[in-house]
Structure formats: C-alpha cells, structure tokens
Write an enzyme that holds these catalytic residues in place. Structure first.
Site, PDB file in Angstrom:
ATOM      1  N   ASP A  85      37.568  42.057  29.488  1.00 53.88           N
ATOM      2  CA  ASP A  85      37.699  42.875  30.687  1.00 53.88           C
ATOM      3  C   ASP A  85      39.106  42.711  31.240  1.00 53.88           C
ATOM      4  OD1 ASP A  85      37.284  44.478  32.858  1.00 53.88           O
ATOM      5  OD2 ASP A  85      35.799  43.181  33.818  1.00 53.88           O
ATOM      6  N   ALA A  86      40.018  43.542  30.746  1.00 49.53           N
ATOM      7  CA  ALA A  86      41.429  43.433  31.124  1.00 49.53           C
ATOM      8  C   ALA A  86      41.976  44.704  31.773  1.00 49.53           C
ATOM      9  CB  ALA A  86      42.269  43.094  29.900  1.00 49.53           C
ATOM     10  N   LYS A  87      41.299  45.825  31.564  1.00 53.71           N
ATOM     11  CA  LYS A  87      41.737  47.123  32.097  1.00 53.71           C
ATOM     12  C   LYS A  87      43.217  47.366  31.847  1.00 53.71           C
ATOM     13  CE  LYS A  87      38.113  47.121  35.564  1.00 53.71           C
ATOM     14  NZ  LYS A  87      37.714  45.710  35.465  1.00 53.71           N
ATOM     15  N   ARG A  88      43.653  47.106  30.634  1.00 54.94           N
ATOM     16  CA  ARG A  88      45.051  47.301  30.258  1.00 54.94           C
ATOM     17  C   ARG A  88      45.351  48.781  30.107  1.00 54.94           C
ATOM     18  NH1 ARG A  88      45.905  42.658  32.004  1.00 54.94           N
ATOM     19  NH2 ARG A  88      46.307  40.930  30.603  1.00 54.94           N
ATOM     20  N   THR A 109      38.332  46.703  27.906  1.00 52.96           N
ATOM     21  CA  THR A 109      38.372  47.716  28.955  1.00 52.96           C
ATOM     22  C   THR A 109      39.820  48.147  29.127  1.00 52.96           C
ATOM     23  OG1 THR A 109      38.611  46.077  30.740  1.00 52.96           O
ATOM     24  CG2 THR A 109      36.361  46.771  30.163  1.00 52.96           C
TER      25      THR A 109
END
Length: 191
Positions: free
Chosen positions: A86-89, A113
C-alpha cells in the site's frame, strides 16, 4: 506463471473468506515494526487472503524501516498469502518505472496501490508488471472528507472525476484478465 488475481480468487474459495488485513504499524522504532506486524499476520493468516502493509509507517523509520517492510512482505509470503504494497505511488516516465521496479522486484510485492493522477503515461510502467503476473489497485475514490474537493468535481462530460478514473481503470485492466474472468488491475474505492 499464475496471474495474481487467479491466486486471490483461489485463496478466497479455499479460505471461504474475503478478508484483507491492513498493516499500519504505528510504532516508535523500526525494531518494533516487524514484530508488531508478525503478531497480526500470525493471528489472522488462517482467514486472510491478503495483507496490505502501508509503507508510510515503515518509511518514516528510514532504511531500518524499509528493511522491516521487506521482512514483513517475506513473512507474509512464508504464510502463502498475497502481499499488497500500500504505497499509492504515481509519477511519469522513468520515475514511475523506478517505483514499479523497486516495489515489485526489490520489495517483493505481489500487488501495489498506485495513484493514477498522471494518467496513462504514469500508469503504463506499472501495467508492465500486471503483464508479468503482478496486480495493481488504482486509487479511484478515497473516503476522506475532503476527497470531494477533487474527486467529485464534474468534468466537461458531466461525470465526476472519480467516475472518469474508474472508467480508465476498466480500460487499463482489459488486457490483464485472468482465468477467472477478473482483471489483475482493480480499483481502490472508499465510501
């Protein structure tokens, strides 16, 4: 090579569960991160079909935190469970490629993510890994109170921005359909 979505569907059926456990270890030191996460993993791995460690809680502790993050993903894998980073890069070009390579090749994530704000140019480097059996969960609509400031804005088409993103996620995922007729490219949608 098994598509990650096919493993997920198989695990859902085998465990009769759709539980994904978020790991947000708010700890004061890097040393405590792995031990805390390990306890949660051990307590829930019989029902969890995925674990989703939030990298920010690890990154805040620098190199030692990233080492704990990687160790956590390795431990999740030792239990036979999917690890969703879950990094939303999100970024464009070579930077997006570097993020994708780092998370999939070096951190060992099964899925990641990502933030689609840069559009197709920013998503394409991550899609390469979907073609190699990995998964993407694309941030489409968040649940925080101020999300509406951007995500609910009506576009020229008349639809809210998050609907446009959802349609793009659908388009981006068409080429990554697994044996179970689900795509390894999905949406993160908060309500």
């Amino acid at each position: 090579m098994q598509n990650i979505i096919d493993k997920l569907i198989s695990d859902i059926k085998a465990k009769n569960s759709v539980v994904c456990v978020g790991l947000d270890p708010m700890r004061e030191s890097a040393e405590q991160l792995f031990e805390f996460s390990k306890k949660i993993i051990d307590a829930t791995c019989d029902i969890a079909v995925a674990f989703k460690p939030q990298i920010a809680y690890y990154e805040q502790h620098g190199a030692a935190g990233l080492a704990a993050f990687i160790k956590t993903i390795e431990y999740i894998h030792s239990k036979g469970v999917i690890a969703i980073d879950d990094a939303k890069r999100g970024d464009i070009g070579e930077t997006a490629q570097a993020y994708a390579r780092g998370h999939f090749e070096n951190f060992g994530a099964d899925a990641l993510t990502i933030n689609p704000y840069a559009g197709t140019d920013g998503v394409a480097p991550f899609l390469k890994y979907a073609g190699l059996g990995k998964g993407l969960f694309i941030w489409t609509r968040s649940s925080n109170p101020s999300a509406s400031e951007l995500q609910d804005v009506k576009l020229a088409s008349g639809e809210p921005a998050h609907t446009t993103v959802a349609n793009l996620v659908n388009d981006w995922g068409r080429d990554y359909i697994g044996e179970n007729d689900y795509s390894s490219v999905g949406a993160v949608v908060g309500v």
